[in-house]
Scaffold this motif. Structure first.
Motif, PDB file in Angstrom:
ATOM      1  N   LYS A  23       0.824  -1.208   0.000  1.00 57.90           N
ATOM      2  CA  LYS A  23       0.000   0.000   0.000  1.00 57.90           C
ATOM      3  C   LYS A  23       0.860   1.262   0.000  1.00 57.90           C
ATOM      4  N   ASP A  24       2.137   1.141   0.350  1.00 57.59           N
ATOM      5  CA  ASP A  24       3.042   2.287   0.388  1.00 57.59           C
ATOM      6  C   ASP A  24       3.321   2.850  -1.009  1.00 57.59           C
ATOM      7  N   TYR A  25       3.260   2.000  -2.029  1.00 60.57           N
ATOM      8  CA  TYR A  25       3.523   2.445  -3.397  1.00 60.57           C
ATOM      9  C   TYR A  25       2.316   3.193  -3.942  1.00 60.57           C
ATOM     10  N   ASP A  26       2.578   4.340  -4.579  1.00 58.71           N
ATOM     11  CA  ASP A  26       1.503   5.094  -5.221  1.00 58.71           C
ATOM     12  C   ASP A  26       1.535   4.952  -6.737  1.00 58.71           C
ATOM     13  N   TYR A  27       2.723   4.702  -7.280  1.00 58.97           N
ATOM     14  CA  TYR A  27       2.887   4.600  -8.732  1.00 58.97           C
ATOM     15  C   TYR A  27       3.615   3.305  -9.073  1.00 58.97           C
ATOM     16  N   CYS A  28       3.331   2.785 -10.247  1.00 61.38           N
ATOM     17  CA  CYS A  28       3.939   1.539 -10.710  1.00 61.38           C
ATOM     18  C   CYS A  28       5.438   1.741 -10.933  1.00 61.38           C
ATOM     19  N   LYS A  30       7.342   0.057 -12.832  1.00 61.39           N
ATOM     20  CA  LYS A  30       7.743  -0.290 -14.194  1.00 61.39           C
ATOM     21  C   LYS A  30       7.282   0.734 -15.226  1.00 61.39           C
ATOM     22  N   CYS A  31       6.044   1.243 -15.090  1.00 57.57           N
ATOM     23  CA  CYS A  31       5.537   2.163 -16.114  1.00 57.57           C
ATOM     24  C   CYS A  31       5.237   3.557 -15.575  1.00 57.57           C
ATOM     25  N   GLY A  32       5.097   3.697 -14.272  1.00 56.07           N
ATOM     26  CA  GLY A  32       4.855   5.004 -13.684  1.00 56.07           C
ATOM     27  C   GLY A  32       3.397   5.407 -13.579  1.00 56.07           C
ATOM     28  N   SER A  33       2.473   4.536 -13.961  1.00 55.25           N
ATOM     29  CA  SER A  33       1.051   4.897 -13.856  1.00 55.25           C
ATOM     30  C   SER A  33       0.561   4.690 -12.418  1.00 55.25           C
ATOM     31  N   LYS A  34      -0.573   5.290 -12.123  1.00 55.93           N
ATOM     32  CA  LYS A  34      -1.145   5.235 -10.775  1.00 55.93           C
ATOM     33  C   LYS A  34      -1.580   3.812 -10.427  1.00 55.93           C
ATOM     34  N   LEU A  35      -1.322   3.383  -9.193  1.00 56.66           N
ATOM     35  CA  LEU A  35      -1.738   2.069  -8.724  1.00 56.66           C
ATOM     36  C   LEU A  35      -3.099   2.172  -8.039  1.00 56.66           C
ATOM     37  N   MET A  36      -3.890   1.116  -8.176  1.00 52.39           N
ATOM     38  CA  MET A  36      -5.209   1.062  -7.531  1.00 52.39           C
ATOM     39  C   MET A  36      -5.279  -0.186  -6.663  1.00 52.39           C
ATOM     40  N   ALA A  37      -6.214  -0.185  -5.721  1.00 47.65           N
ATOM     41  CA  ALA A  37      -6.400  -1.334  -4.837  1.00 47.65           C
ATOM     42  C   ALA A  37      -6.942  -2.514  -5.638  1.00 47.65           C
ATOM     43  N   VAL A  38      -6.334  -3.693  -5.424  1.00 49.25           N
ATOM     44  CA  VAL A  38      -6.766  -4.915  -6.094  1.00 49.25           C
ATOM     45  C   VAL A  38      -7.025  -5.993  -5.047  1.00 49.25           C
ATOM     46  N   CYS A  39      -7.710  -7.043  -5.467  1.00 45.74           N
ATOM     47  CA  CYS A  39      -8.021  -8.172  -4.598  1.00 45.74           C
ATOM     48  C   CYS A  39      -6.727  -8.889  -4.214  1.00 45.74           C
TER      49      CYS A  39
END
Length: 108
Positions: A23-28, A30-39
């Protein structure tokens, strides 16, 4: 357990591999796009609306069903063991004598 995040960019390798980040990461990374919560379930990459949630609705239902199924099996097995225990207690001498006689006829 804590929630995890995943990449939303469909062209990214981490999206294709279903990589999950803390949860500490805000951006990917590898590509730099925004991360979202996943199962959090293994093999599931469903995005969750609630960032504090851990599992998607489908995986949560599966977990609940398997828990209910296990409880049902345990009660069935426990009831069978109680019945067998009662039978042995009631007819203990008879069962042991049958077993002793059966052992005599077994080949050595």
């Amino acid at each position: 357990m804590k929630s995890v995040r995943g990449c939303i960019n469909q062209e990214c390798d981490s999206y294709k591999k279903n990589d999950k980040y803390k949860k500490d990461y805000d951006y990917c990374p590898k590509c730099g796009s925004k991360l979202m919560a996943v199962c959090r379930s293994r093999g599931c990459h469903t995005f969750i609306d609630n960032p504090d949630g851990i599992y998607c609705a489908r995986c949560l239902a599966k977990r609940k069903d398997s828990t209910d199924h296990a409880k049902k099996n345990l009660t069935t097995i426990g009831g069978g063991l109680l019945a067998a225990g009662g039978l042995v207690a009631k007819n203990g001498r008879t069962i042991t004598s049958v077993v002793v006689k059966a052992i005599k006829f077994l080949p050595k």
